[in-house]
Design a protein around this motif. Sequence first.
Motif, PDB file in Angstrom:
ATOM      1  N   PHE A 201      77.635  27.327  66.082  1.00 20.45           N
ATOM      2  CA  PHE A 201      76.978  26.005  66.407  1.00 20.45           C
ATOM      3  C   PHE A 201      75.414  26.343  66.205  1.00 20.45           C
ATOM      4  O   PHE A 201      74.846  25.462  65.568  1.00 20.45           O
ATOM      5  N   LYS A 202      75.276  27.120  66.819  1.00 20.30           N
ATOM      6  CA  LYS A 202      73.617  27.585  66.594  1.00 20.30           C
ATOM      7  C   LYS A 202      73.317  28.001  65.358  1.00 20.30           C
ATOM      8  O   LYS A 202      72.063  27.588  64.941  1.00 20.30           O
ATOM      9  N   MET A 203      74.078  28.458  64.654  1.00 15.24           N
ATOM     10  CA  MET A 203      73.676  28.605  63.160  1.00 15.24           C
ATOM     11  C   MET A 203      73.431  27.569  62.298  1.00 15.24           C
ATOM     12  O   MET A 203      72.435  27.447  61.631  1.00 15.24           O
ATOM     13  N   LEU A 204      74.253  26.651  62.592  1.00 19.27           N
ATOM     14  CA  LEU A 204      74.186  25.187  61.908  1.00 19.27           C
ATOM     15  C   LEU A 204      72.946  24.534  62.360  1.00 19.27           C
ATOM     16  O   LEU A 204      72.356  23.737  61.471  1.00 19.27           O
ATOM     17  N   ARG A 205      72.445  24.827  63.675  1.00 18.89           N
ATOM     18  CA  ARG A 205      71.018  24.415  64.078  1.00 18.89           C
ATOM     19  C   ARG A 205      69.923  24.825  63.631  1.00 18.89           C
ATOM     20  O   ARG A 205      68.598  24.563  63.773  1.00 18.89           O
ATOM     21  N   SER A 206      70.068  26.328  63.025  1.00 17.67           N
ATOM     22  CA  SER A 206      69.034  27.027  62.795  1.00 17.67           C
ATOM     23  C   SER A 206      68.847  27.472  61.468  1.00 17.67           C
ATOM     24  O   SER A 206      68.605  28.740  61.100  1.00 17.67           O
ATOM     25  N   ARG A 207      69.533  26.749  60.599  1.00 18.61           N
ATOM     26  CA  ARG A 207      69.534  27.360  58.987  1.00 18.61           C
ATOM     27  C   ARG A 207      68.163  27.458  58.372  1.00 18.61           C
ATOM     28  O   ARG A 207      67.968  28.094  57.590  1.00 18.61           O
ATOM     29  N   LYS A 208      67.058  26.672  58.852  1.00 15.78           N
ATOM     30  CA  LYS A 208      65.926  26.992  58.464  1.00 15.78           C
ATOM     31  C   LYS A 208      64.899  27.903  59.056  1.00 15.78           C
ATOM     32  O   LYS A 208      63.821  28.217  58.864  1.00 15.78           O
ATOM     33  N   GLU A 209      65.621  28.536  60.215  1.00 13.20           N
ATOM     34  CA  GLU A 209      64.889  29.567  60.898  1.00 13.20           C
ATOM     35  C   GLU A 209      65.443  30.803  60.853  1.00 13.20           C
ATOM     36  O   GLU A 209      66.405  31.420  61.474  1.00 13.20           O
ATOM     37  N   PRO A 210      65.182  31.774  59.767  1.00 15.30           N
ATOM     38  CA  PRO A 210      65.837  32.985  59.341  1.00 15.30           C
ATOM     39  C   PRO A 210      66.265  33.724  60.525  1.00 15.30           C
ATOM     40  O   PRO A 210      67.297  34.325  60.729  1.00 15.30           O
ATOM     41  N   ARG A 211      65.115  34.013  61.260  1.00 16.91           N
ATOM     42  CA  ARG A 211      65.303  34.993  62.451  1.00 16.91           C
ATOM     43  C   ARG A 211      66.412  34.527  63.516  1.00 16.91           C
ATOM     44  O   ARG A 211      67.069  35.425  63.717  1.00 16.91           O
ATOM     45  N   LEU A 212      66.487  33.407  63.839  1.00 17.44           N
ATOM     46  CA  LEU A 212      67.324  32.835  64.795  1.00 17.44           C
ATOM     47  C   LEU A 212      68.865  33.004  63.865  1.00 17.44           C
ATOM     48  O   LEU A 212      69.884  33.159  64.804  1.00 17.44           O
TER      49      LEU A 212
END
Length: 442
Positions: A201-212
């Motif tokens: 779920f967090k990956m879906l929300r942080s696709r534009k933040e490579p570090r996260l």
Amino acid sequence: MEHLVTARSMFGMTMGVHIIFATLGVGIPLMILLAELLYQRTKDKDYELMAKRWTKGAAILLGVAIPTGTIAGVQLALLWPGFMEVVGKVMSLPFQIEIYAFFIEALFLSIYVYAADRISRTMRIVSLILVAIGAVASAVLITNVHAFEGTPAGFRIVNGEITDVDPWGAFFNPSFITTAGHVAVSAYATGAFVIASIAAFKMLRSRKEPRLYRFHQKALMMGLIVGGIFSFLTALNGHESAQLLYEYQPEKLAGAEGLFETTDYAPLTIGGFTDRETQTVKWGIEIPWALSFLADDRFDTVVAGLNDFPEEYWPPLFIHTLFNGMVGIGALLILLSILGIAWYKFMKKRGFPKWLMWAFVISGPLAILSVEFGWIFACTGRQPWVIYRIMKTSESVTTSANLEFLFALFLIVYAILVVAVSLVLIYYFKRNPLEKELADMN
């Protein structure tokens, strides 16, 4: 509501809530330990941060598991005095030893939470090992009481009196090892898939933040690998559990498969709904000979049908649906794990497709639902007995009135607890965002 139904519903509601926190209280400590070991081996600080953040979540969940577990203990004495009389004389060992297991878990979890940065690397690992051991020991010891209900041992009842008590014989009853193993591996699988679910779920929300994205991807893969391994072990253990039912609780096995007539080369029925009137499983898919093999590793094994037993001894026929739900979700989780690992290995540069990411997101709730199905199946499938072939549930229930009021009261308490723990978890992780901790770490 009928008095017995009210009592069963109240205790079932309590266990339905408690088992969520108890299961995660076993599964997540293993994930914390593995993250710590990965950090010590690779020096990748992402794993250290995972361990610390997951520990905070585990501590909050433990804070809810304690009161729900305490309520369950109180309700055992309140609702089932007949059963507790037997337990007090025969099966009190697990309750007594569980106190020490919980003490070890709570003590060393506190050490890790408050002193991880001030103790040695070896002591950090030792602390988490003891947390994991304490957590699984607590679950196994309490679940052993359930194992005893299905395969009672270590005592006799003569003229209504309990005699020849052997506490260790009761403790190591015939289904203890298999039940303990099932509780442990299914809890580890559930904890891992809950971690994978949150990470996805967090990956879906942080696709534009490579570090996260990379941080959560590591957590996802860790969850899929651990979850897949323990889901497979759960399936193997389930085979052993079916063989125990075949030997000790044949009505339960027949009810689980909707089998009415005793037969050799018995088929395994997947899906469908058991119809009492036609004595068939409607819309089910039969796998020839599979039930006979599941029961005793032979295709010609004769499996007893429900019609071999008095109808008053039949378990509720809806346990077939519960059994199918539990097994079906387990198979799906294994498939998701294999698919996720294979995709990551061979299609790493492309990343996971969105449909697969959402499948990972629902894997955690599905794992919890499978545990609920399994627990209800295990307890309901034993009915009408509270102690198999020795004491009926109706003989054990309290005669106290006004259970409906208590049912409503406990329902309110659980609603408050679930909402409160959800808000606390959300509040804590919002106050301590991952972005800030990653920045401070670098």
